[in-house]
Design an enzyme around this catalytic site. Structure first.
Site, PDB file in Angstrom:
ATOM      1  N   THR A  97      41.465-105.029 -21.435  1.00  0.00           N
ATOM      2  CA  THR A  97      40.199-105.548 -20.900  1.00  0.00           C
ATOM      3  C   THR A  97      40.419-106.647 -19.854  1.00  0.00           C
ATOM      4  O   THR A  97      41.343-107.451 -19.978  1.00  0.00           O
ATOM      5  CB  THR A  97      39.356-106.101 -22.069  1.00  0.00           C
ATOM      6  OG1 THR A  97      39.128-105.033 -22.978  1.00  0.00           O
ATOM      7  CG2 THR A  97      38.028-106.663 -21.610  1.00  0.00           C
ATOM      8  N   GLY A 123      35.631-103.577 -18.643  1.00  0.00           N
ATOM      9  CA  GLY A 123      35.516-103.544 -20.104  1.00  0.00           C
ATOM     10  C   GLY A 123      35.455-102.100 -20.557  1.00  0.00           C
ATOM     11  O   GLY A 123      36.489-101.443 -20.741  1.00  0.00           O
ATOM     12  N   GLN A 147      12.816-100.774 -57.579  1.00  0.00           N
ATOM     13  CA  GLN A 147      13.241 -99.573 -56.865  1.00  0.00           C
ATOM     14  C   GLN A 147      13.494 -99.826 -55.372  1.00  0.00           C
ATOM     15  O   GLN A 147      14.327 -99.155 -54.762  1.00  0.00           O
ATOM     16  CB  GLN A 147      12.227 -98.450 -57.067  1.00  0.00           C
ATOM     17  CG  GLN A 147      12.260 -97.949 -58.507  1.00  0.00           C
ATOM     18  CD  GLN A 147      11.236 -96.892 -58.799  1.00  0.00           C
ATOM     19  OE1 GLN A 147      10.266 -96.728 -58.057  1.00  0.00           O
ATOM     20  NE2 GLN A 147      11.432 -96.171 -59.883  1.00  0.00           N
ATOM     21  N   GLU A 182      37.470-102.297 -29.399  1.00  0.00           N
ATOM     22  CA  GLU A 182      38.162-100.992 -29.397  1.00  0.00           C
ATOM     23  C   GLU A 182      37.201 -99.860 -29.009  1.00  0.00           C
ATOM     24  O   GLU A 182      37.313 -98.732 -29.477  1.00  0.00           O
ATOM     25  CB  GLU A 182      38.882-100.749 -30.731  1.00  0.00           C
ATOM     26  CG  GLU A 182      39.915-101.853 -30.967  1.00  0.00           C
ATOM     27  CD  GLU A 182      41.061-101.517 -31.889  1.00  0.00           C
ATOM     28  OE1 GLU A 182      41.296-100.335 -32.139  1.00  0.00           O
ATOM     29  OE2 GLU A 182      41.729-102.464 -32.333  1.00  0.00           O
ATOM     30  N   THR A 211      32.909 -99.718 -27.491  1.00  0.00           N
ATOM     31  CA  THR A 211      31.573 -99.929 -28.059  1.00  0.00           C
ATOM     32  C   THR A 211      31.043 -98.630 -28.676  1.00  0.00           C
ATOM     33  O   THR A 211      31.538 -97.529 -28.377  1.00  0.00           O
ATOM     34  CB  THR A 211      30.577-100.350 -26.956  1.00  0.00           C
ATOM     35  OG1 THR A 211      30.529 -99.291 -25.983  1.00  0.00           O
ATOM     36  CG2 THR A 211      30.988-101.640 -26.273  1.00  0.00           C
TER      37      THR A 211
HETATM   38  N1  COS Z   1      44.102 -89.293 -25.271  1.00  0.00           N
HETATM   39  C1  COS Z   1      44.909 -88.860 -24.278  1.00  0.00           C
HETATM   40  N2  COS Z   1      44.522 -88.823 -22.978  1.00  0.00           N
HETATM   41  C2  COS Z   1      43.271 -89.252 -22.707  1.00  0.00           C
HETATM   42  C3  COS Z   1      42.378 -89.719 -23.689  1.00  0.00           C
HETATM   43  C4  COS Z   1      42.841 -89.732 -25.022  1.00  0.00           C
HETATM   44  N3  COS Z   1      42.072 -90.178 -26.023  1.00  0.00           N
HETATM   45  N4  COS Z   1      41.216 -90.083 -23.119  1.00  0.00           N
HETATM   46  C5  COS Z   1      41.354 -89.844 -21.807  1.00  0.00           C
HETATM   47  N5  COS Z   1      42.595 -89.348 -21.555  1.00  0.00           N
HETATM   48  C6  COS Z   1      43.147 -88.922 -20.262  1.00  0.00           C
HETATM   49  C7  COS Z   1      42.292 -87.831 -19.668  1.00  0.00           C
HETATM   50  O1  COS Z   1      42.688 -86.562 -20.128  1.00  0.00           O
HETATM   51  C8  COS Z   1      42.528 -88.005 -18.197  1.00  0.00           C
HETATM   52  O2  COS Z   1      43.773 -87.440 -17.881  1.00  0.00           O
HETATM   53  P1  COS Z   1      43.922 -86.471 -16.604  1.00  0.00           P
HETATM   54  O3  COS Z   1      43.537 -87.321 -15.434  1.00  0.00           O
HETATM   55  O4  COS Z   1      45.355 -86.078 -16.648  1.00  0.00           O
HETATM   56  O5  COS Z   1      42.956 -85.361 -16.855  1.00  0.00           O
HETATM   57  C9  COS Z   1      42.670 -89.510 -18.034  1.00  0.00           C
HETATM   58  O6  COS Z   1      43.069 -90.000 -19.333  1.00  0.00           O
HETATM   59  C10 COS Z   1      41.389 -90.191 -17.610  1.00  0.00           C
HETATM   60  O7  COS Z   1      40.418 -89.961 -18.603  1.00  0.00           O
HETATM   61  P2  COS Z   1      38.861 -89.927 -18.331  1.00  0.00           P
HETATM   62  O8  COS Z   1      38.590 -89.097 -17.122  1.00  0.00           O
HETATM   63  O9  COS Z   1      38.226 -89.548 -19.606  1.00  0.00           O
HETATM   64  O10 COS Z   1      38.563 -91.456 -17.953  1.00  0.00           O
HETATM   65  P3  COS Z   1      37.186 -92.208 -17.811  1.00  0.00           P
HETATM   66  O11 COS Z   1      37.318 -93.183 -16.725  1.00  0.00           O
HETATM   67  O12 COS Z   1      36.055 -91.222 -17.773  1.00  0.00           O
HETATM   68  O13 COS Z   1      37.099 -93.108 -19.145  1.00  0.00           O
HETATM   69  C11 COS Z   1      36.477 -93.743 -21.368  1.00  0.00           C
HETATM   70  C12 COS Z   1      37.000 -92.692 -20.391  1.00  0.00           C
HETATM   71  C13 COS Z   1      35.123 -94.305 -21.002  1.00  0.00           C
HETATM   72  C14 COS Z   1      36.374 -92.986 -22.661  1.00  0.00           C
HETATM   73  C15 COS Z   1      37.504 -94.903 -21.491  1.00  0.00           C
HETATM   74  O14 COS Z   1      37.515 -95.683 -20.328  1.00  0.00           O
HETATM   75  C16 COS Z   1      37.276 -95.798 -22.682  1.00  0.00           C
HETATM   76  O15 COS Z   1      37.634 -95.465 -23.820  1.00  0.00           O
HETATM   77  N6  COS Z   1      36.657 -96.986 -22.461  1.00  0.00           N
HETATM   78  C17 COS Z   1      36.538 -97.972 -23.498  1.00  0.00           C
HETATM   79  C18 COS Z   1      37.677 -98.924 -23.432  1.00  0.00           C
HETATM   80  C19 COS Z   1      37.862 -99.655 -24.705  1.00  0.00           C
HETATM   81  O16 COS Z   1      37.864 -99.089 -25.786  1.00  0.00           O
HETATM   82  N7  COS Z   1      38.068-100.951 -24.591  1.00  0.00           N
HETATM   83  C20 COS Z   1      38.315-101.750 -25.734  1.00  0.00           C
HETATM   84  C21 COS Z   1      39.277-102.782 -25.350  1.00  0.00           C
HETATM   85  S1  COS Z   1      40.743-102.696 -26.167  1.00  0.00           S
HETATM   86  S2  COS Z   1      40.371-103.682 -27.828  1.00  0.00           S
END
Ligand code: COS
Length: 384
Positions: A123, A128, A278, A362, A364
Site C-alpha cells: 500500500t 490502496g 426470544q 488485506e 476491502t
Molecule cells: N493470483 C495470481 N495472479 C493474479 C492474482 C492472483 N490472486 N490476481 C491477479 N493476478 C494476475 C492476473 O492474472 C494478471 O496477470 P496477467 O497480466 O499475466 O494476466 C495480473 O495479476 C494483473 O491482475 P488484474 O488484471 O486482476 O489486476 P487489477 O489491476 O484489475 O487488480 C485487484 C486486481 C483489484 C483484485 C487487486 O489490485 C487487489 O487485490 N487490490 C486490493 C489490494 C489489497 O488487498 N491491499 C491490501 C493491502 S496489503 S495488507
C-alpha cells in the site's frame, strides 16, 4: 504434520491463548504493547514457524492446519496475532511462494526461529485498492536497484528486520506487469519509518509509513530473480493472507458468542435471565449460524489450497463472508450487553473496534466482491 502431533499443537495453542493471553488483553490495550515475555514465549512455542516449510526450519502446516490454529488464536485480541502474523503470513510468503533457494535459505530459518520479523509493503498513499497503480520505483543501477517511494500503513514495520516490497521496475508500464517484488533488509541505508499511527482499535499492533529514499538493494534482493512478477507474487500472498484473516475472524466470533451467552445467562431483567428472551436468543442463533457457515467456507477453501485447486475466488469469499460476519457478531454482542457493551470494562467494546479492520485490510470487502464477481463471470463465460 501427523494428526496426533497436530492435535497436541492445537491443544497447546488453545491453552496458551485462553490461559496466558486472555488475562493480558486489558494490559495490552492500556500499554499499547504486547509484553516482551509473551513474544519470547511465542517464539519458544514455535508460533513464528507455523507456515515456514520444514526444509527451512518451520513446521510447514497445511492450509487447513494453519486455519485451525488461526481459529484458536482468534479467541483473543488481534494484537497478539500481529506479533508473529506478518512474519508467518504476508511478510514471508512472497519468498516461500516465489523466492529463489538462496533467498529461502537466507531468510526463512531466522524467521522460523522468531529472530527476524517480516512486514509486507504494498500500500502507498495513492495506491490502496488499486494496488497495480503503485508508484514506488526500483531503478536499475549497477549491481542492483535503487528504491524510491513511500509505503503506507505497514503493520509491524517498527519491529521488522526485513520488508517484502513491491516496486515498479518498468516505468513505461503503469500497471501490474511493471511491478517487481524485493526482499529488503530493514537496516539498509535510505530506509526511514514514519511516526506510528493512532488507530481506532487493535492497540498493541503498530503501523507506520516506510520511506525509501535512494535505497540501494543488490540484484539478489529481487524475489525469484525475475522482474515484472511482483504483482502476481503479491496477489498470491494475499490469497493466502485472506484465508488466514478469515479463519481468525471465525475464532473471534467464537469468543464473542461465548461472551454474549455467558452475559445473557448471568443477567436478570423482568425477573428472568435475559437469555430466556426470544429476541436475545435470535441474536445468539444468528451469530452461531453465520459463524459456523464461515468456518465451513474457510475450511473448504483451505482444503482447496492444500489440493492445489484454484483459490482466488474461495479466498476472497472466505475473507468477505467471515470479516462481515464477525462485524455483525460483534455488533450483536454489544447489543446483548446493552449499556455495559459500550463500556471499556467489558471486552466486547474492545472487540467491536478491533474487528472493524478485518473488513478493510488485506483487501476491502468491496475488492473481495469485485474479485468474486469477476471469477464467477469468467467461469460462466468459459462454460460457453
Ligand atoms: N493470483 C495470481 N495472479 C493474479 C492474482 C492472483 N490472486 N490476481 C491477479 N493476478 C494476475 C492476473 O492474472 C494478471 O496477470 P496477467 O497480466 O499475466 O494476466 C495480473 O495479476 C494483473 O491482475 P488484474 O488484471 O486482476 O489486476 P487489477 O489491476 O484489475 O487488480 C485487484 C486486481 C483489484 C483484485 C487487486 O489490485 C487487489 O487485490 N487490490 C486490493 C489490494 C489489497 O488487498 N491491499 C491490501 C493491502 S496489503 S495488507
Amino acid at each position: 504434520m501427523e494428526t496426533d502431533v497436530f492435535e497436541q499443537l492445537l491443544q497447546s495453542v488453545r491453552d496458551f491463548v485462553r490461559g496466558r493471553l486472555v488475562p493480558l488483553e486489558k494490559k495490552v490495550e492500556e500499554d499499547d504493547a504486547v509484553p516482551d515475555e509473551i513474544v519470547a514465549e511465542m517464539r519458544e512455542m514455535g508460533f513464528f514457524a507455523l507456515t515456514i516449510p520444514t526444509d527451512y526450519g518451520g513446521l510447514g502446516l497445511t492450509s487447513v492446519e494453519e486455519a485451525r490454529v488461526a481459529m484458536e488464536i482468534g479467541w483473543t485480541s488481534p494484537a497478539f496475532r500481529s506479533v508473529f502474523g506478518t512474519t508467518i503470513g504476508i511478510g514471508s510468503q512472497g519468498i516461500v511462494i516465489d523466492g529463489t533457494d538462496e533467498q529461502k535459505s537466507k531468510y526463512l530459518p531466522c524467521m522460523a526461529r522468531g529472530e527476524l520479523i517480516a512486514s509486507f509493503c504494498l500500500t502507498e498513499p495513492n495506491s490502496g485498492s488499486d494496488a497495480a497503480s503503485l508508484k514506488t520505483t526500483a531503478e536499475r543501477v549497477e549491481g542492483g536497484y535503487r528504491l524510491n517511494g513511500t509505503k503506507r500503513y505497514i503493520t509491524n514495520a517498527p519491529r521488522a528486520g526485513v520488508f517484502t516490497v513491491m516496486a515498479r521496475t518498468d516505468r513505461k508500464s503503469d500497471g501490474a506487469s511493471g511491478v517487481s517484488a524485493f526482499i529488503v533488509d530493514a537496516d539498509t541505508a535510505g530506509i526511514s519509518l514514519g511516526r506510528p499511527e493512532r488507530k481506532m482499535g487493535q492497540r498493541g499492533t503498530h503501523v507506520c509509513d516506510v520511506i525509501f529514499a535512494d535505497c540501494f538493494v543488490p540484484d539478489s534482493a529481487l524475489i525469484g530473480g525475475v522482474e515484472g512478477k511482483g504483482f502476481r507474487t503479491a496477489m498470491k500472498v494475499l490469497d493466502r493472507g485472506r484465508l488466514h484473516v478469515a479463519a481468525f475472524c471465525v475464532g473471534t466470533a467464537d469468543r464473542l458468542i461465548d461472551e454474549m451467552v455467558r452475559y445473557a445467562d448471568g443477567r436478570t431483567q423482568f425477573k428472568k435471565r435475559i437469555s430466556e428472551f426470544q429476541l436475545i436468543q435470535a441474536m445468539i442463533a444468528d451469530s452461531e449460524v453465520e459463524k459456523e457457515a464461515a468456518r465451513a467456507l474457510v475450511l473448504q477453501s483451505a482444503h482447496m489450497r492444500d489440493t492445489d485447486e484454484p483459490i482466488v475466488k474461495a479466498a476472497a469469499m472466505s475473507k468477505y463472508y467471515a470479516s462481515e460476519m464477525v462485524g455483525r457478531v460483534a455488533d450483536r454482542a454489544v447489543q446483548v450487553f446493552g449499556g455495559a457493551g459500550y463500556i471499556a470494562e467489558y471486552c466486547v467494546e474492545r472487540f467491536y473496534r478491533d474487528v472493524r479492520l478485518f473488513r478493510i485490510y488485506e483487501g476491502t470487502s468491496q475488492i473481495q466482491q469485485l474479485v468474486i464477481a469477476r471469477e464467477v463471470l469468467n467461469e460462466h463465460r468459459r462454460q460457453g
